[in-house]
Design an enzyme around this catalytic site. Structure first.
Site, PDB file in Angstrom:
ATOM      1  N   GLY A  59       0.922  -1.104   0.000  1.00  0.00           N
ATOM      2  CA  GLY A  59       0.000   0.000   0.000  1.00  0.00           C
ATOM      3  C   GLY A  59       0.957   1.146   0.000  1.00  0.00           C
ATOM      4  CG  HIS A 172      -0.988   9.212  -1.810  1.00  0.00           C
ATOM      5  ND1 HIS A 172      -0.376   7.990  -1.772  1.00  0.00           N
ATOM      6  CD2 HIS A 172      -1.831   9.229  -0.741  1.00  0.00           C
ATOM      7  CE1 HIS A 172      -0.822   7.298  -0.729  1.00  0.00           C
ATOM      8  NE2 HIS A 172      -1.720   8.023  -0.098  1.00  0.00           N
ATOM      9  NE  ARG A 220      -7.703   1.364  -5.335  1.00  0.00           N
ATOM     10  CZ  ARG A 220      -7.933   0.728  -4.199  1.00  0.00           C
ATOM     11  NH1 ARG A 220      -6.983   0.642  -3.285  1.00  0.00           N
ATOM     12  NH2 ARG A 220      -9.095   0.145  -3.978  1.00  0.00           N
ATOM     13  CE  LYS A 299     -19.472  -2.540   5.145  1.00  0.00           C
ATOM     14  NZ  LYS A 299     -20.851  -2.965   5.127  1.00  0.00           N
TER      15      LYS A 299
HETATM   16  C1  LIG Z   1      -5.359  -0.989   6.560  1.00  0.00           C
HETATM   17  C2  LIG Z   1      -5.654  -0.578   5.154  1.00  0.00           C
HETATM   18  C3  LIG Z   1      -4.646   0.008   4.405  1.00  0.00           C
HETATM   19  C4  LIG Z   1      -4.910   0.417   3.100  1.00  0.00           C
HETATM   20  N1  LIG Z   1      -3.908   0.978   2.369  1.00  0.00           N
HETATM   21  C5  LIG Z   1      -4.153   1.346   1.073  1.00  0.00           C
HETATM   22  C6  LIG Z   1      -3.108   1.903   0.286  1.00  0.00           C
HETATM   23  O1  LIG Z   1      -1.992   2.109   0.725  1.00  0.00           O
HETATM   24  N2  LIG Z   1      -3.399   2.232  -0.993  1.00  0.00           N
HETATM   25  C7  LIG Z   1      -4.637   2.056  -1.531  1.00  0.00           C
HETATM   26  O2  LIG Z   1      -4.839   2.361  -2.713  1.00  0.00           O
HETATM   27  N3  LIG Z   1      -5.642   1.540  -0.796  1.00  0.00           N
HETATM   28  C8  LIG Z   1      -5.435   1.178   0.480  1.00  0.00           C
HETATM   29  N4  LIG Z   1      -6.454   0.629   1.215  1.00  0.00           N
HETATM   30  C9  LIG Z   1      -7.791   0.498   0.601  1.00  0.00           C
HETATM   31  C10 LIG Z   1      -8.088  -0.915   0.059  1.00  0.00           C
HETATM   32  O3  LIG Z   1      -7.342  -1.223  -1.091  1.00  0.00           O
HETATM   33  C11 LIG Z   1      -9.571  -1.019  -0.323  1.00  0.00           C
HETATM   34  O4  LIG Z   1      -9.867  -0.050  -1.303  1.00  0.00           O
HETATM   35  C12 LIG Z   1     -10.490  -0.799   0.870  1.00  0.00           C
HETATM   36  O5  LIG Z   1     -10.116  -1.657   1.936  1.00  0.00           O
HETATM   37  C13 LIG Z   1     -11.957  -1.009   0.505  1.00  0.00           C
HETATM   38  O6  LIG Z   1     -12.172  -2.319   0.070  1.00  0.00           O
HETATM   39  P1  LIG Z   1     -12.837  -3.414   1.049  1.00  0.00           P
HETATM   40  O7  LIG Z   1     -14.160  -2.856   1.470  1.00  0.00           O
HETATM   41  O8  LIG Z   1     -12.940  -4.636   0.172  1.00  0.00           O
HETATM   42  O9  LIG Z   1     -11.908  -3.594   2.216  1.00  0.00           O
HETATM   43  C14 LIG Z   1      -6.211   0.227   2.532  1.00  0.00           C
HETATM   44  C15 LIG Z   1      -7.201  -0.375   3.303  1.00  0.00           C
HETATM   45  C16 LIG Z   1      -6.948  -0.768   4.587  1.00  0.00           C
HETATM   46  C17 LIG Z   1      -8.055  -1.395   5.389  1.00  0.00           C
END
Ligand SMILES: Cc1cc2nc3c(=O)[nH]c(=O)nc-3n(C[C@H](O)[C@H](O)[C@H](O)COP(=O)(O)O)c2cc1C
Length: 319
Positions: A59, A172, A220, A299
């Site tokens: 990430g 960013h 992204r 989600k």
């Molecule tokens: C702890 C954590 C760290 C994350 N870090 C990043 C990141 O560095 N870059 C990014 O594009 N998305 C990041 N995300 C977002 C995830 O890629 C994703 O878009 C988000 O969790 C929503 O999807 P979900 O509902 O399936 O979890 C992060 C999410 C979490 C929970």
């Protein structure tokens, strides 16, 4: 062969993805000394073993020394990262999963007491409400240096066997240039949409020069900041289609909203109790408007919704 839409292979340039299930970029904060070592490798290898088609690792792996990690992120600006990345990619490839990595420069989205304590840079004097680094308004030589840093980092990831990279363009540095809310520069990097996009185009050109046309490069992006004065859906589509028409971008990963405050981030990364799939139809409209292969996560917690997303043509992949 199964008729399940989620289990259909997909051809992304030369890369065959075995199904439509991926993990999107998220930092588990597992790096040791900024490197993706054994724990990091095991974390992704287990998901590869479980059958995902694509692991978007890291990430926000940092391309520059003046982009200190907000979490414990991978330091993609160090040459020593290459063999660790190679171990990670080998471990995922062994189970038939493709592997990519997200690269970024955080710009103002950092703290004052992180990393080497170099000044944080951004295209304005405005601090981010969440992280509150005191920022230096970015200067020409910072821009030139950071463009080269992106290309260097992309080359390291290619050398480490990655199948591609994803550039982080929400909240960013690259997005801080694009959004009228965070860019107070004058030409050539501020003002018109074309000028605010210039940094992203310069980075893409520098990366392509280094890694060639075949390497997979995606973005992204928050296609709609959902805030007065920010990037609108129409603006976002213009940006995406400019990237698409440049021929330098192979896929989009769709985000909606901003992450500059915790409440705003909760709409981008919805938590328990919030509505399911809040941006899925939005992501579908981006796919229709751009025609680019489209990833999306926010989600989508059940197989039925993910299946619908792919079979209704809203997404190419689901997380
Ligand atoms: C702890 C954590 C760290 C994350 N870090 C990043 C990141 O560095 N870059 C990014 O594009 N998305 C990041 N995300 C977002 C995830 O890629 C994703 O878009 C988000 O969790 C929503 O999807 P979900 O509902 O399936 O979890 C992060 C999410 C979490 C929970």
């Amino acid at each position: 062969m199964s008729n399940d839409p989620l289990l259909q292979p997909y051809q992304l340039k030369h890369l065959t993805l075995k199904n439509r299930i991926m993990t999107t970029s998220h930092e588990p904060a597992y790096p040791e000394d900024g490197m993706p070592k054994d724990r990091y490798r095991a974390y992704h290898a287990e998901r590869a073993k479980a059958g995902i088609a694509l692991a978007m690792t890291a990430g926000s792996a940092a391309v520059s020394r003046d982009s200190p990690p907000v979490f414990n992120n991978i330091l993609a600006y160090k040459d020593e990262v290459v063999p660790w990345v190679q171990n990670l990619t080998d471990a995922c490839h062994e189970h038939g999963a493709a592997v990519m990595i997200q690269l970024t420069h955080l710009g103002r989205r950092t703290r004052w007491d992180k990393g080497d304590w170099l000044p944080a840079v951004t295209p304005s004097h405005n601090r981010e409400p969440s992280h509150r680094a005191f920022v230096k308004k970015i200067e020409d030589w910072d821009i030139a240096r950071i463009i080269t840093d992106y290309a260097d980092a992309a080359e390291r990831m290619q050398a480490g066997g990655m199948d591609g990279i994803e550039l982080e363009v929400f909240g960013h540095l690259m997005d801080q240039f694009i959004s009228p809310l965070t860019n107070t520069l004058e030409a050539p990097y501020g003002g018109s949409m074309e000028n605010r996009m210039r940094f992203s185009m310069d980075v893409l050109r520098a990366i392509r020069k280094r890694v060639g046309d075949d390497f997979i490069v995606g973005i992204r992006f928050t296609v709609d900041e959902d805030q007065a004065g920010g990037t609108t859906f129409e603006d976002g589509i213009t940006v995406c289609n400019t990237w698409r028409d440049s021929g330098m971008v192979d896929f989009l990963n769709v985000i909606r909203g901003r992450i500059h405050t915790d409440p705003a981030m909760t709409d981008v990364i919805p938590v328990q109790g919030m509505k399911n799939a809040p941006h899925l139809d939005f992501a579908g409209s981006v796919r229709t408007a751009t025609g680019l292969p489209t990833f999306h996560a926010a989600k989508i917690p059940d197989v039925a919704t993910a299946r619908h997303a792919v079979s209704a043509g809203l997404l190419t992949w689901s997380a």
